[in-house]
Write a protein that holds these residues in place. Structure first.
Motif, short mmCIF file in Angstrom:
data_model
loop_
_atom_site.label_atom_id
_atom_site.label_comp_id
_atom_site.label_asym_id
_atom_site.label_seq_id
_atom_site.Cartn_x
_atom_site.Cartn_y
_atom_site.Cartn_z
N LEU A 602 -18.03 28.46 115.40
CA LEU A 602 -16.94 28.67 114.78
C LEU A 602 -15.76 27.78 115.14
N CYS A 603 -14.93 27.70 114.05
CA CYS A 603 -13.93 26.68 114.28
C CYS A 603 -12.64 27.09 113.42
N LYS A 604 -11.20 26.63 114.05
CA LYS A 604 -10.13 27.12 113.29
C LYS A 604 -9.92 25.63 112.44
N PHE A 605 -9.69 25.73 111.31
CA PHE A 605 -9.24 24.54 110.36
C PHE A 605 -8.19 25.17 109.30
N GLY A 606 -6.97 24.75 109.51
CA GLY A 606 -5.95 25.10 108.52
C GLY A 606 -5.58 26.43 109.00
N GLN A 607 -5.54 27.22 107.87
CA GLN A 607 -5.22 28.72 107.86
C GLN A 607 -6.63 29.48 107.89
N SER A 608 -7.77 28.92 107.96
CA SER A 608 -9.09 29.34 107.93
C SER A 608 -9.89 29.16 109.24
N VAL A 609 -10.74 30.14 109.02
CA VAL A 609 -11.73 30.08 110.33
C VAL A 609 -13.15 29.73 109.56
N PHE A 610 -13.91 28.61 109.86
CA PHE A 610 -15.11 28.54 109.43
C PHE A 610 -16.23 28.60 110.37
N ILE A 611 -17.38 29.18 109.65
CA ILE A 611 -18.57 29.52 110.44
C ILE A 611 -19.61 28.57 110.17
N SER A 612 -20.59 28.00 110.83
CA SER A 612 -21.44 27.15 110.49
C SER A 612 -22.88 27.83 111.00
N GLY A 613 -23.68 28.19 110.46
CA GLY A 613 -25.07 28.87 110.93
C GLY A 613 -26.20 27.88 110.60
N ARG A 614 -26.91 28.00 111.74
CA ARG A 614 -28.20 27.10 111.47
C ARG A 614 -29.25 27.87 112.27
N SER A 615 -30.51 27.89 111.57
CA SER A 615 -31.83 28.59 112.12
C SER A 615 -32.96 27.62 111.97
N LEU A 616 -34.08 28.10 112.75
CA LEU A 616 -35.07 27.44 112.35
C LEU A 616 -36.00 28.06 111.64
N GLY A 617 -35.56 29.12 110.83
CA GLY A 617 -36.40 29.48 109.90
C GLY A 617 -36.81 31.20 110.11
N GLU A 618 -36.86 31.38 111.19
CA GLU A 618 -37.31 32.93 111.37
C GLU A 618 -36.13 33.86 111.18
#
Length: 666
Positions: A602-618
């Motif tokens: 998660l990160c705060k950017f401007g007035q929003s919070v962005f969430i980046s999700g990654r997985s190995l496929g399972e």
């Protein structure tokens, strides 16, 4: 009022007659005193008789009116008390001033005078009733009975001239109607369209007898499943079925999360790739024509999201089930060739071409946009890329492109694009299919034709009315799809080295150096770009980080916390220069740790919070991000949350993860 007028009229006419007689008697007295005296006596008698008759009529009329009023009051009182409808009189605060026996029976209480009606009927809104809006239907439930509330509001003046409202409420029992409607809804018709995903690819290389056994086993399990829900199923094409069943069974299927998906996936008769289903279900649409329309839209969405899932469409709402397996790569290039020829036709017939990636462009969207620019140029059409400017993830690549004089005017902003778009403009959207994610959504309704090229799983808010859609979720990247198109869009196409490197950069980033979602066609696309002059060393330099970025990524990885034994969650430090880039890179790096199946940063950017999700496929991060309002595909997804701080966003993410785990998707 009319009776009083009549009495006045009679009295006035009698007086006229008597005064007329009096005048005649005076004239008679002048000529004969005796006759005049007799006339006076007669006049006196007439006056006395008239007054007596008038008084008697007045007394009779008064008695009649009093009796009539008494009878009316008795009738009204008797009617109100004996009316077979529950009735209650309340003041504007909801206190009960009067009620009949039927109401007491309805609430099963006696001696409720002065109590609040809300104490006896929980879901009644007395404030809403006192507003006395016309044509407003109010329904309440009491002791498993359903009532429609009819009301009449009377406004009177109280002490000091203050206005008071009194309401008379009548309760009409509509339980039978409600139960009948519920039964109709329960036994409504549901239409499902079922298709085996990529049947040709699954059966390729199998002997004829094994292929036949595979198809027969799929048929057997589907027919057995349909029989279990008392549905009628019919196979109308190779690997395609239509199923009709009663709505009552749909809830059970949803509770079981369409376990037929798992049952079909378990078939193993020598096939290397497990078979999967796409199921599109239409319900709640009323007539069969709308139901089949809903089912078609649902199955298109299911296949656009990669298959192996069921999509239920109820009017404007969508429900998703399944979607746990990777997409099957289509090895044939027939569709690429067809799309390329269709796109060629659209480009040639257009007056101008605009290419639009998604907001906060990444290497995949920028590379795809540059590739489509070369496709349009090869057909003799100039093209512009709509992009507000570079961001840290593409800054080096963008700078390299702008070093060439040919691209000095290639990029334009949204405002400039609005000035040139018209009915003759072809708008090519790359690496997104969602209107709100595009660089300039205002252009969509103004363009003559729209083309969508994307590799993400389809979301409900898809760009409507596109003339051409090339959305393949099996592809590693949009750059891979664009590279395939370029090979067929024009004979002997010449791609410049920087353009080939931009396309290769998009493929490398989205496959994480050819380790994720990499198929045969991915390497074929990379091979073609290498022949076009792409320098792999130069591409690697596009992604080199400075020391501050490296340290920020390391700090984010260091702060990670492990939940559910295999999922990492971390927060990007505040005050860094490129938080979105760090967020994506840290999520990828966390997957390199042994035992980690998925990572969220998660990160705060401007007035929003962005969430980046990654997985190995399972773990399907797309489903998790979609539950928060985002999207993506199975191994890479994200979401932007507004109106929330990082701690609140983290709580929402953990709730979504808990729900995902509880539903047994891991």
């Amino acid at each position: 009022m009319k009776n009083k007028s009549f009495i006045k009229l009679v009295k006035s006419n009698t007086a006229i007659y008597l005064w007329s007689v009096f005048g005649l008697i005076l004239c008679l007295t002048y000529y004969n005193i005796f006759l005049g005296f007799v006339g006076m006596l007669l006049l006196a008698y007439l006056v006395y008789h008239s007054r007596s008759a008038t008084h008697s009529q007045k007394e009779q009329l008064t008695e009649y009116v009093e009796n009539l009023s008494f009878d009316i009051d008795n009738a009204i009182s008797s009617t109100l008390i004996g009316l077979p409808l529950p009735m209650v009189m309340v003041n504007e605060k909801g206190s009960i001033n009067w009620y009949n026996s039927r109401f007491a029976e309805m609430v099963q209480r006696e001696d409720i005078l002065g109590s609040g009606i809300i104490e006896h009927i929980k879901d009644i809104d007395i404030d809403l009733i006192m507003q006395h809006k016309k044509d407003m239907e109010i329904q309440v439930t009491n002791a498993d009975r359903h009532y429609s509330v009819i009301y009449n509001i009377v406004e009177t003046s109280g002490v000091g001239g203050r206005k008071r409202k009194t309401g008379m409420l009548y309760f009409v029992d509509i339980t039978d109607c409600v139960v009948a409607q519920q039964e109709i809804n329960r036994r409504g018709t549901v239409i499902a369209l079922i298709q085996v995903d990529s049947l040709d690819e699954i059966a390729s290389g199998l002997d004829a007898d094994i292929r036949a056994s595979l198809v027969a086993e799929i048929d057997k399990r589907l027919y057995r499943w349909a029989e279990g829900i008392r549905g009628a199923i019919q196979k109308y094409d190779d690997g395609k079925y239509i199923l009709v069943f009663e709505k009552d069974w749909l809830t059970r299927l949803q509770q079981k999360k369409f376990d037929i998906l798992d049952e079909i996936r378990d078939i193993a008769l020598g096939n290397l790739i497990p078979p999967t289903l796409s199921i599109g279900i239409g319900t709640g649409g009323g007539d069969p024509a709308r139901l089949i329309q809903f089912a078609n839209a649902a199955i298109d969405l299911a296949q656009g999201r990669g298959g192996d899932q069921a999509v239920v469409k109820v009017e404007d709402r969508l429900y998703f089930y399944g979607g746990k397996t990777r997409e099957v790569e289509k090895r044939t290039k027939l569709k690429s060739r067809v799309i390329a020829h269709a796109l060629r036709h659209l480009i040639l017939q257009s007056d101008s071409v605009l290419i639009m990636p998604h907001r906060l462009a990444d290497p995949d969207s920028l590379g795809a946009a540059v590739g489509m620019y070369r496709g349009a140029k090869s057909l003799g059409k100039d093209a512009k890329i709509i992009m507000s400017g570079p961001n840290p993830s593409i800054e080096t690549l963008y700078s390299r492109i702008m070093e060439d004089e040919e691209y000095s005017s290639l990029f334009i902003g949204c405002r400039e694009a609005q000035g040139v778009v018209d009915g003759g403009t072809l708008l090519i959207i790359v690496d997104t299919h969602r209107p709100g994610f595009s660089e300039c959504p205002e252009l969509l309704p103004r363009a003559g034709n729209i083309v969508v090229i994307d590799h993400h799983r389809r979301s409900p808010d898809f760009i409507e009315d596109a003339a051409l859609v090339y959305q393949e979720t099996y592809a590693s990247s949009t750059c891979e799809l664009v590279t395939e198109i370029l090979q067929y869009i024009s004979e002997d196409i010449k791609i410049r080295p920087i353009e080939a490197e931009a396309l290769l950069a998009g493929i490398i980033i989205d496959t994480k150096n050819f380790t994720y979602k990499t198929g045969v066609k991915t390497f074929e696309a990379a091979s073609f770009l290498r022949r076009m002059g792409a320098d792999t060393t130069a591409v690697r330099q596009f992604f080199q980080d400075d020391i501050d970025t490296f340290l920020a990524r390391a700090e984010t990885v260091k702060k990670a916390r492990i939940v559910h034994n295999s999922i990492a969650i971390s927060v990007c430090p505040e005050g860094i220069e490129s938080p979105l880039l760090i967020t994506a890179q840290a999520a990828n790096t966390l997957l390199d740790i042994r035992g980690i199946k998925a990572a969220f940063v998660l990160c705060k950017f401007g007035q929003s919070v962005f969430i980046s999700g990654r997985s190995l496929g399972e773990i399907n991060v797309q489903l998790i991000m979609e539950s928060l309002g985002g999207g993506g595909h199975m191994t890479a997804a994200g979401v932007q949350l507004t109106g929330v701080e990082v701690d609140g966003a983290r709580e929402r993410l953990e709730e979504a993860l808990n729900q995902y785990i509880e539903e047994g998707d891991v």
